[in-house]
Design a protein around this motif. Structure first.
Motif, short mmCIF file in Angstrom:
data_model
loop_
_atom_site.label_atom_id
_atom_site.label_comp_id
_atom_site.label_asym_id
_atom_site.label_seq_id
_atom_site.Cartn_x
_atom_site.Cartn_y
_atom_site.Cartn_z
N GLU A 165 0.83 -1.21 0.00
CA GLU A 165 0.00 0.00 0.00
C GLU A 165 0.86 1.26 0.00
OE1 GLU A 165 -3.36 2.46 0.05
OE2 GLU A 165 -3.05 0.37 -0.53
N ILE A 166 1.97 1.24 0.76
CA ILE A 166 2.88 2.39 0.76
C ILE A 166 3.44 2.61 -0.64
CG2 ILE A 166 5.14 3.20 1.56
CD1 ILE A 166 4.52 1.90 4.27
N SER A 167 3.92 1.53 -1.27
CA SER A 167 4.49 1.66 -2.62
C SER A 167 3.44 2.11 -3.63
CB SER A 167 5.09 0.31 -3.05
OG SER A 167 6.22 -0.02 -2.29
N ARG A 168 2.21 1.61 -3.48
CA ARG A 168 1.14 1.99 -4.40
C ARG A 168 0.87 3.49 -4.31
NH1 ARG A 168 -4.66 2.22 -4.75
NH2 ARG A 168 -4.85 2.18 -2.48
N ARG A 169 0.84 4.01 -3.09
CA ARG A 169 0.58 5.43 -2.91
C ARG A 169 1.74 6.28 -3.42
NH1 ARG A 169 -3.14 7.27 1.81
NH2 ARG A 169 -4.73 5.66 1.76
N ARG A 170 2.95 5.86 -3.13
CA ARG A 170 4.10 6.63 -3.59
C ARG A 170 4.15 6.65 -5.12
NH1 ARG A 170 8.62 8.08 -1.78
NH2 ARG A 170 9.80 6.77 -3.25
N GLU A 171 3.85 5.54 -5.73
CA GLU A 171 3.85 5.47 -7.19
C GLU A 171 2.80 6.42 -7.78
OE1 GLU A 171 4.19 1.71 -10.06
OE2 GLU A 171 2.17 1.94 -9.23
N ALA A 172 1.69 6.59 -7.09
CA ALA A 172 0.63 7.48 -7.57
C ALA A 172 0.87 8.94 -7.18
CB ALA A 172 -0.72 7.01 -7.02
N GLY A 173 2.00 9.21 -6.49
CA GLY A 173 2.31 10.58 -6.08
C GLY A 173 1.53 11.05 -4.87
N ARG A 174 1.00 10.10 -4.11
CA ARG A 174 0.22 10.44 -2.92
C ARG A 174 1.10 10.31 -1.68
NH1 ARG A 174 -4.64 6.41 -3.18
NH2 ARG A 174 -5.28 7.57 -1.32
N PRO A 175 0.81 11.05 -0.61
CA PRO A 175 1.64 10.97 0.61
C PRO A 175 1.52 9.59 1.26
CG PRO A 175 -0.34 12.28 1.00
CD PRO A 175 -0.28 12.04 -0.48
N ALA A 176 2.60 9.14 1.86
CA ALA A 176 2.61 7.84 2.54
C ALA A 176 3.57 7.90 3.71
CB ALA A 176 3.04 6.73 1.57
N ASN A 177 3.20 7.24 4.80
CA ASN A 177 4.07 7.12 5.96
C ASN A 177 3.82 5.75 6.59
OD1 ASN A 177 1.72 7.37 7.65
ND2 ASN A 177 1.86 9.59 7.37
N TRP A 178 4.44 5.51 7.76
CA TRP A 178 4.31 4.18 8.35
C TRP A 178 2.86 3.84 8.70
CZ3 TRP A 178 2.17 3.50 13.12
CH2 TRP A 178 2.05 4.62 13.94
N ALA A 179 2.05 4.86 8.98
CA ALA A 179 0.65 4.60 9.33
C ALA A 179 -0.17 4.17 8.12
CB ALA A 179 0.04 5.85 9.95
N THR A 180 0.38 4.35 6.93
CA THR A 180 -0.34 3.95 5.71
C THR A 180 -0.62 2.45 5.69
OG1 THR A 180 0.69 5.78 4.50
CG2 THR A 180 -0.21 3.98 3.18
N VAL A 181 0.19 1.67 6.41
CA VAL A 181 0.00 0.22 6.38
C VAL A 181 -1.40 -0.17 6.85
CG1 VAL A 181 2.46 -0.19 6.72
CG2 VAL A 181 0.95 -0.12 8.71
N PHE A 182 -2.00 0.65 7.71
CA PHE A 182 -3.32 0.32 8.23
C PHE A 182 -4.44 0.62 7.24
CE2 PHE A 182 -0.64 1.28 11.97
CZ PHE A 182 -0.71 0.05 12.59
N GLU A 183 -4.11 1.31 6.15
CA GLU A 183 -5.11 1.59 5.13
C GLU A 183 -5.56 0.32 4.41
OE1 GLU A 183 -6.60 4.59 4.46
OE2 GLU A 183 -5.57 5.18 6.30
N VAL A 184 -4.75 -0.73 4.54
CA VAL A 184 -5.13 -2.02 3.94
C VAL A 184 -6.49 -2.48 4.48
CG1 VAL A 184 -4.50 -4.45 3.75
CG2 VAL A 184 -2.75 -2.68 3.52
N LEU A 185 -6.78 -2.12 5.73
CA LEU A 185 -8.04 -2.54 6.35
C LEU A 185 -9.25 -1.91 5.67
CD1 LEU A 185 -6.95 -2.32 10.10
CD2 LEU A 185 -7.07 -4.35 8.64
N LYS A 186 -9.02 -0.86 4.87
CA LYS A 186 -10.12 -0.22 4.16
C LYS A 186 -10.22 -0.67 2.70
CE LYS A 186 -9.41 3.97 6.95
NZ LYS A 186 -9.08 5.43 6.90
N ALA A 187 -9.36 -1.61 2.30
CA ALA A 187 -9.33 -2.04 0.90
C ALA A 187 -10.65 -2.70 0.50
CB ALA A 187 -8.17 -3.00 0.67
N PRO A 188 -11.19 -2.38 -0.67
CA PRO A 188 -12.43 -3.03 -1.13
C PRO A 188 -12.30 -4.55 -1.22
CG PRO A 188 -11.93 -1.10 -2.47
CD PRO A 188 -10.73 -1.34 -1.60
#
Length: 256
Positions: free
Chosen positions: A81-104
């Motif tokens: 998820e961190i790599s996906r966001r960075r590739e899209a030019g979106r901000p990412a940090n260590w807390a981004t790992v928890f965004e997986v819980l919102k994945a469709p």
């Protein structure tokens, strides 16, 4: 409407280096080693408990340590998820790992994770059965701890048979997990198409690129081994880099 299967590219060995370099760049930009240390300490404690339990489970120490690679893709989900966001030019940090819980595709991700857990338990069962059929038949050296076990492994026909069959079966499990998951977990984060579609794409990616995928599996095994010495601490760097690199390998192989 049924979604069309994603197109899979043919890649060369050089693509693996590209994936690793991009994975390292993601790790440097968004360090997560402290988070992984928090995960690794319980793992190290489990290994220590296995050793302390004595002869009854001592023979499962190596299968357990090696088998953690089978469930590694689950631990890497947040890194994808961190790599996906960075590739899209979106901000990412260590807390981004928890965004997986919102994945469709979270239900599909959980189902695939349960499959990996079942394979890990199957590997431990197989390792225990191989031990029982070979070294477990010996009475000599029982009660002597790890040193006695090592002597049996390397100095008896039964021990050498256990090494041979254990490594062959373990290789089979590792190959199966590689084929099933090399692009399936990243793909489920990228697009929700279901477990069967993700696994099918992963299998096609391996079938179309057998040599690069075999080299990738070897690189992963060697890096995990290097990171395990000493005391698994190096895995706090190796695991994040491999996780990020796996995302980039997916992007190189599967056409979006």
């Amino acid at each position: 409407m049924t979604q069309a299967a994603p197109e899979v590219r043919r890649i060369g060995i050089g693509a693996l280096g590209v994936a690793l370099r991009r994975g390292w760049a993601d790790f440097v930009a968004t360090p997560t080693q402290l988070m992984f240390l928090c995960v690794l300490y319980p793992v190290i404690g489990l290994v220590a408990a296995t050793l302390a339990a004595g002869d009854e489970v001592m023979h499962l120490f190596y299968p357990m340590a090696a088998g953690f690679a089978l469930v590694g893709p689950i631990a890497a989900l947040g890194l994808y998820e961190i790599s996906r966001r960075r590739e899209a030019g979106r901000p990412a940090n260590w807390a981004t790992v928890f965004e997986v819980l919102k994945a469709p595709a979270l239900p599909a991700i959980l189902a695939l994770g349960l499959l990996l857990l079942a394979l890990f338990l199957g590997w431990l069962w197989a390792a225990d059965a191989i031990h029982a059929a070979t070294l477990g038949r010996l009475e000599v050296g029982r009660g002597g701890g790890g040193l006695a076990l090592l002597q049996q492994v390397f100095e008896t026909p039964e021990g050498r048979a256990m090494l041979l069959w254990g490594n062959l079966v373990g290789f089979g499990f590792a190959l199966l997990v590689l084929a099933l998951t090399v692009v399936s977990f990243p793909m489920l984060l990228d697009r929700d198409g279901g477990v069967a579609r993700a696994i099918g794409t992963s299998l096609r990616a391996v079938a179309l690129n057998p040599l690069p995928m075999a080299v990738w599996g070897l690189l992963v095994a060697l890096l995990l081994l290097a990171g395990s010495l000493p005391l698994f601490i190096g895995l706090a760097v190796v695991l994040p880099v491999l996780g990020h690199a796996t995302w980039h390998l997916y992007r190189l192989v599967v056409v979006r």
